[in-house]
Design a protein around this motif. Structure first.
Motif: not given
Length: 126
Positions: A59-73
């Protein structure tokens, strides 16, 4: 004691990109949902992005959707925040956090997180 250490912050011009990284030690990294929060001067800490322990839900905050992306390894105990099209209003200290709430969607509220990193500064110039 679970510890988180953030890195990758810095100074960037508007429109630029940065990738924040959070490394974990102690505990079992893959047992935790992970989140990124940020706090600008004079403002409350706010949710940026979160990801479940398997990485299936994000999930991403509306203010960053389409610009930020969280991933994990999970193999390397890392979580990342890829930030693109940065704006001056993205300037803040960014914190990585771990939550023991692993059922359901990723937690969105800071009170649901149990372990925090020390933060890394991101400054976006206009």
């Amino acid at each position: 004691q679970v510890q988180r250490v953030e890195s990758g912050g810095g100074l960037v011009q508007a429109g630029g990109s940065l990738r924040l990284a959070c490394t974990a030690s102690g505990g079992t990294f893959s047992s935790y949902a992970m989140g990124w929060f940020r706090q600008a001067p004079g403002k409350e800490r706010e949710f940026v992005a979160a990801i479940t322990w398997r990485g299936v839900m994000r999930d991403h905050a509306d203010s960053v959707k389409g610009r930020f992306a969280i991933t994990r390894d999970n193999a390397n105990n890392m979580v990342y925040l890829q930030m693109s099209s940065l704006k001056p209003e993205d300037t803040a200290v960014y914190f990585c956090a771990a939550s023991a709430y692993v059922h359901g969607p990723p937690p969105l509220f800071s009170g649901e997180y149990h372990y925090w990193g020390q933060g890394t500064q991101v400054t976006v110039s206009s």
